[in-house]
Design a protein around this motif. Structure first.
Motif, PDB file in Angstrom:
ATOM      1  N   LEU A 150       0.865  -1.177   0.000  1.00  0.00           N
ATOM      2  CA  LEU A 150       0.000   0.000   0.000  1.00  0.00           C
ATOM      3  C   LEU A 150       0.902   1.227   0.000  1.00  0.00           C
ATOM      4  N   GLN A 151       0.711   2.111  -0.976  1.00  0.00           N
ATOM      5  CA  GLN A 151       1.492   3.334  -1.078  1.00  0.00           C
ATOM      6  C   GLN A 151       0.570   4.520  -1.311  1.00  0.00           C
ATOM      7  N   VAL A 152       0.844   5.619  -0.619  1.00  0.00           N
ATOM      8  CA  VAL A 152       0.159   6.894  -0.843  1.00  0.00           C
ATOM      9  C   VAL A 152       1.245   7.960  -0.972  1.00  0.00           C
ATOM     10  N   TYR A 153       1.331   8.588  -2.119  1.00  0.00           N
ATOM     11  CA  TYR A 153       2.367   9.589  -2.385  1.00  0.00           C
ATOM     12  C   TYR A 153       1.725  10.865  -2.931  1.00  0.00           C
ATOM     13  N   VAL A 180       0.030  16.466  -7.546  1.00  0.00           N
ATOM     14  CA  VAL A 180      -0.174  15.095  -8.032  1.00  0.00           C
ATOM     15  C   VAL A 180      -0.209  14.141  -6.840  1.00  0.00           C
ATOM     16  N   LEU A 181      -1.317  13.420  -6.720  1.00  0.00           N
ATOM     17  CA  LEU A 181      -1.532  12.458  -5.640  1.00  0.00           C
ATOM     18  C   LEU A 181      -1.848  11.103  -6.241  1.00  0.00           C
ATOM     19  N   GLN A 182      -1.177  10.068  -5.767  1.00  0.00           N
ATOM     20  CA  GLN A 182      -1.502   8.711  -6.221  1.00  0.00           C
ATOM     21  C   GLN A 182      -1.466   7.767  -5.040  1.00  0.00           C
ATOM     22  N   TYR A 183      -2.310   6.764  -5.087  1.00  0.00           N
ATOM     23  CA  TYR A 183      -2.196   5.671  -4.136  1.00  0.00           C
ATOM     24  C   TYR A 183      -2.458   4.354  -4.843  1.00  0.00           C
ATOM     25  N   ASN A 184      -1.710   3.358  -4.462  1.00  0.00           N
ATOM     26  CA  ASN A 184      -1.857   2.045  -5.054  1.00  0.00           C
ATOM     27  C   ASN A 184      -1.871   0.990  -3.960  1.00  0.00           C
ATOM     28  N   PHE A 185      -2.495  -0.117  -4.268  1.00  0.00           N
ATOM     29  CA  PHE A 185      -2.552  -1.239  -3.340  1.00  0.00           C
ATOM     30  C   PHE A 185      -2.630  -2.510  -4.172  1.00  0.00           C
ATOM     31  N   GLY A 186      -2.162  -3.590  -3.610  1.00  0.00           N
ATOM     32  CA  GLY A 186      -2.228  -4.823  -4.380  1.00  0.00           C
ATOM     33  C   GLY A 186      -1.645  -6.006  -3.652  1.00  0.00           C
ATOM     34  N   ILE A 187      -1.827  -7.159  -4.279  1.00  0.00           N
ATOM     35  CA  ILE A 187      -1.299  -8.418  -3.787  1.00  0.00           C
ATOM     36  C   ILE A 187      -0.916  -9.267  -4.980  1.00  0.00           C
ATOM     37  N   GLY A 221      -1.120 -15.586  -9.054  1.00  0.00           N
ATOM     38  CA  GLY A 221      -1.934 -14.531  -9.632  1.00  0.00           C
ATOM     39  C   GLY A 221      -1.712 -13.213  -8.926  1.00  0.00           C
ATOM     40  N   TYR A 222      -2.425 -12.172  -9.368  1.00  0.00           N
ATOM     41  CA  TYR A 222      -2.265 -10.828  -8.816  1.00  0.00           C
ATOM     42  C   TYR A 222      -3.596 -10.087  -8.838  1.00  0.00           C
ATOM     43  N   LEU A 223      -3.703  -9.094  -7.968  1.00  0.00           N
ATOM     44  CA  LEU A 223      -4.842  -8.179  -7.904  1.00  0.00           C
ATOM     45  C   LEU A 223      -4.302  -6.827  -7.466  1.00  0.00           C
ATOM     46  N   THR A 224      -4.487  -5.774  -8.270  1.00  0.00           N
ATOM     47  CA  THR A 224      -3.947  -4.457  -7.947  1.00  0.00           C
ATOM     48  C   THR A 224      -4.969  -3.364  -8.236  1.00  0.00           C
ATOM     49  N   GLY A 225      -4.754  -2.219  -7.584  1.00  0.00           N
ATOM     50  CA  GLY A 225      -5.536  -1.018  -7.834  1.00  0.00           C
ATOM     51  C   GLY A 225      -4.625   0.198  -7.822  1.00  0.00           C
ATOM     52  N   PHE A 226      -4.893   1.155  -8.690  1.00  0.00           N
ATOM     53  CA  PHE A 226      -4.071   2.357  -8.793  1.00  0.00           C
ATOM     54  C   PHE A 226      -4.996   3.544  -9.050  1.00  0.00           C
ATOM     55  N   VAL A 227      -4.867   4.584  -8.215  1.00  0.00           N
ATOM     56  CA  VAL A 227      -5.711   5.773  -8.331  1.00  0.00           C
ATOM     57  C   VAL A 227      -4.806   6.994  -8.410  1.00  0.00           C
ATOM     58  N   GLY A 251      -6.983  12.698 -14.022  1.00  0.00           N
ATOM     59  CA  GLY A 251      -7.122  11.664 -13.003  1.00  0.00           C
ATOM     60  C   GLY A 251      -7.489  10.343 -13.637  1.00  0.00           C
ATOM     61  N   ALA A 252      -7.200   9.247 -12.945  1.00  0.00           N
ATOM     62  CA  ALA A 252      -7.503   7.927 -13.483  1.00  0.00           C
ATOM     63  C   ALA A 252      -7.563   6.918 -12.351  1.00  0.00           C
ATOM     64  N   SER A 253      -8.283   5.836 -12.609  1.00  0.00           N
ATOM     65  CA  SER A 253      -8.343   4.702 -11.685  1.00  0.00           C
ATOM     66  C   SER A 253      -8.216   3.421 -12.500  1.00  0.00           C
ATOM     67  N   TYR A 254      -7.405   2.501 -12.007  1.00  0.00           N
ATOM     68  CA  TYR A 254      -7.190   1.230 -12.698  1.00  0.00           C
ATOM     69  C   TYR A 254      -7.305   0.095 -11.683  1.00  0.00           C
ATOM     70  N   TYR A 255      -8.047  -0.945 -12.056  1.00  0.00           N
ATOM     71  CA  TYR A 255      -8.187  -2.127 -11.220  1.00  0.00           C
ATOM     72  C   TYR A 255      -8.038  -3.347 -12.119  1.00  0.00           C
ATOM     73  N   ASP A 256      -7.147  -4.266 -11.753  1.00  0.00           N
ATOM     74  CA  ASP A 256      -6.912  -5.400 -12.638  1.00  0.00           C
ATOM     75  C   ASP A 256      -6.550  -6.645 -11.850  1.00  0.00           C
ATOM     76  N   LEU A 257      -6.760  -7.792 -12.483  1.00  0.00           N
ATOM     77  CA  LEU A 257      -6.409  -9.080 -11.900  1.00  0.00           C
ATOM     78  C   LEU A 257      -6.099 -10.052 -13.024  1.00  0.00           C
ATOM     79  N   GLY A 258      -5.320 -11.088 -12.678  1.00  0.00           N
ATOM     80  CA  GLY A 258      -4.974 -12.080 -13.677  1.00  0.00           C
ATOM     81  C   GLY A 258      -4.051 -13.139 -13.117  1.00  0.00           C
ATOM     82  N   PRO A 259      -3.794 -14.203 -13.896  1.00  0.00           N
ATOM     83  CA  PRO A 259      -2.880 -15.267 -13.471  1.00  0.00           C
ATOM     84  C   PRO A 259      -1.429 -14.894 -13.760  1.00  0.00           C
ATOM     85  N   MET A 260      -0.493 -15.594 -13.072  1.00  0.00           N
ATOM     86  CA  MET A 260       0.936 -15.383 -13.276  1.00  0.00           C
ATOM     87  C   MET A 260       1.654 -16.726 -13.350  1.00  0.00           C
TER      88      MET A 260
END
Length: 384
Positions: A150-153, A180-187, A221-227, A251-260
Motif C-alpha cells: 500500500l502506497q500513498v504519495y 499530483v496524488l496517487q495511491y496504489n494497493f495490491g497483492i 496470480g495478482y490483484l492491484t488497484g491504482f488511483v 485523473g484515473a483509476s485502474y483495477y486489474d487481476l490475472g494469473p501469473m
C-alpha cells in the motif's frame, strides 16, 4: 494453511509517530489508512506459519534460532505515460528516501522497523517535497511467496523532461508538481512447486540456507488497484500534441487481476555464496476510469481493457549457519493499454543491503514474546 510473514513497517511507523520532517503533516486520509493497515498487518503476524517438509540435503532450516539483522533500504515507485510516436515518454517520480533499520526473526515470525537515514535525504531543493505512506509485507513461506503493498504519495517531479522543455518556472531544479496524488494497493502470490528443495526464505528472509543449487516453477496470480489525482491535466501544455488521446486527463483509476507464471533459481557456490533470481509474468482484465478536464467541468470515461504484470526478485551474497551478508531487490511492474497506442505503466519496489547474525541461544524475553504471539494467533485464526 499456515502463512509466513516478513513485515516492512518502517515508513508506516514514521508516519504514525511523526518523526520525519517531510511527513509530519500528512493528509487526514493517510492517518485513516495507516490505522487500518496497521491492524491488518498485526492480524497477519498472528497467522500461523506454513509447515512443509524440506530436503535437508538442499535446505537448512534455521527458523528456530534468533536472526538479528541490520539493513539500509530504498523504496521506490514511478509512473509513466507512453507517448504517441517518436516523442519522449512522460515519467513522474516521488522524492524517495533512504532508510536504516533493524529486525529480528524467530520461529518464522519476522519484524523489521526502519527510520529515515539522516544527512542523505536532503534534496528537496532539487526534487521537491513528497509526503507519503509506504508499507509493504512480504510473506515468504515454504510453499508460497506473497507480496502485499500500500502506497500513498503526494508531490512528484518529472524526470523525463527539463523545465526548459516544459517552459516551467519554480524553485526546484527538476519540474515539480505538488498537486499530483496517487495511491496504489495490491497483492501478488506465487506457489513454489519445488518447495521441498528450493527455499525463497534463504535468499530473501535470512532464516534458512540453500545448500545446493536448485530452482522451481512458480504459479499464482495478482490483484492491484491504482488511483491518480491532480488539480489540472497531467500532461504539460507544451506536450499535449505528443499525447493527443490523453492530453486532457487529470485523473484515473485502474483495477486489474490475472494469473501469473514464473520461475526461480538459486545458484550456490561452496554452500556459502549464493545468487537468486525470480521472475514471473501475467496478464488479465483491467477496469479503467479516465477523468478528463473540460474547463470548469469534469467527465469520466469507463471501459474494460487489458493489463499486464511482471515481477522480478533478486538476491546475492554470503549465507552460512551463523551469518548472512547480501543485497536484495524486489519490483512489481504493472501496465495498462488505454486507447490506441497510449499506455500507462507504474512500478513499486525496494532495494536493500542486509547484514544478519544468528544467535546460538534464544533470549528468554524473545522466547516468551514468540509464545505469546502463537497463543494470540490460535485465538484469532485456529489451525485447520
Amino acid at each position: 494453511m499456515r502463512t509466513y510473514l516478513l513485515v516492512h513497517v518502517k515508513t508506516l511507523l514514521v508516519q504514525l509517530t511523526g518523526t520525519e520532517r517531510a511527513t509530519r503533516t500528512p493528509p487526514r486520509h493517510m492517518h485513516h489508512r495507516s490505522f487500518l493497515l496497521l491492524h491488518f498487518l498485526l492480524f497477519v503476524i498472528c497467522a500461523p506459519a506454513q509447515t512443509a517438509t524440506q530436503d535437508a540435503n538442499y535446505v537448512r532450516d534455521l527458523s528456530q534460532r534468533v536472526t538479528l539483522r541490520f539493513y539500509g533500504s530504498h523504496k521506490f515507485n514511478s509512473m509513466l505515460l507512453r507517448s504517441d510516436g517518436p516523442y519522449k515518454d512522460l515519467r513522474f517520480r516521488p522524492n524517495g528516501q533512504i532508510n536504516f533499520g533493524v529486525g529480528a526473526s524467530l520461529r518464522k515470525f519476522t519484524l523489521n522497523i526502519g527510520v529515515r537515514m539522516p544527512f542523505v535525504n536532503d534534496d528537496e531543493d532539487r526534487k521537491g517535497r513528497t509526503r507519503y505512506l509506504d508499507a509493504q509485507a512480504n510473506l515468504y513461506g515454504t510453499k508460497q511467496a506473497t507480496n502485499l503493498f500500500l502506497q500513498v504519495y503526494k508531490g512528484y517531479h518529472i524526470t523525463s523532461h527539463s523545465k526548459e522543455d516544459l517552459g516551467w518556472e519554480g524553485p526546484t531544479e527538476l519540474p515539480y508538481r505538488a498537486d499530483v496524488l496517487q495511491y496504489n494497493f495490491g497483492i501478488s502470490s506465487l506457489r513454489i512447486l519445488n518447495h521441498q528443495r528450493f527455499s525463497y526464505r534463504a535468499g530473501f528472509n535470512q532464516d534458512a540456507v540453500q545448500l545446493k543449487s536448485q530452482g522451481s516453477w512458480l504459479i499464482g496470480g495478482y490483484l492491484t488497484g491504482f488511483v491518480l489525482r491532480a488539480d489540472s491535466a497531467l500532461t504539460p501544455t507544451r506536450l499535449r500534441e505528443q499525447f493527443p488521446l490523453t492530453a486532457d486527463v487529470r485523473g484515473a483509476s485502474y483495477y486489474d487481476l490475472g494469473p501469473m507464471l514464473g520461475y526461480a533459481y538459486t545458484h550456490v557456490l561452496g554452500e556459502k555464496w549464493f545468487a537468486s533470481v525470480s521472475g514471473a509474468v501475467g496478464a488479465g482484465i483491467s477496469a479503467q476510469v479516465l477523468r478528463r478536464d473540460h474547463g470548469e467541468a469534469l467527465s469520466a470515461t469507463t471501459y474494460l481493457g487489458t493489463g499486464w504484470h511482471t515481477q522480478l526478485r533478486a538476491a546475492a551474497g554470503y549465507n552460512t549457519r551463523m551469518r548472512y551478508v547480501g543485497v536484495v531487490f524486489s519490483q512489481e511492474h504493472i501496465g495498462y493499454r488505454q486507447r490506441a497506442q497510449e499506455r500507462f505503466v507504474w512500478d513499486v519496489g525496494l532495494v536493500r543491503l542486509v547484514f544478519a547474525q544468528r544467535l546460538k541461544e534464544r533470549p528468554k524475553a524473545m522466547e516468551r514474546g514468540t509464545r505469546w504471539l502463537q497463543r494470540k494467533r490460535k485465538e484469532v485464526l485456529p489451525d485447520t
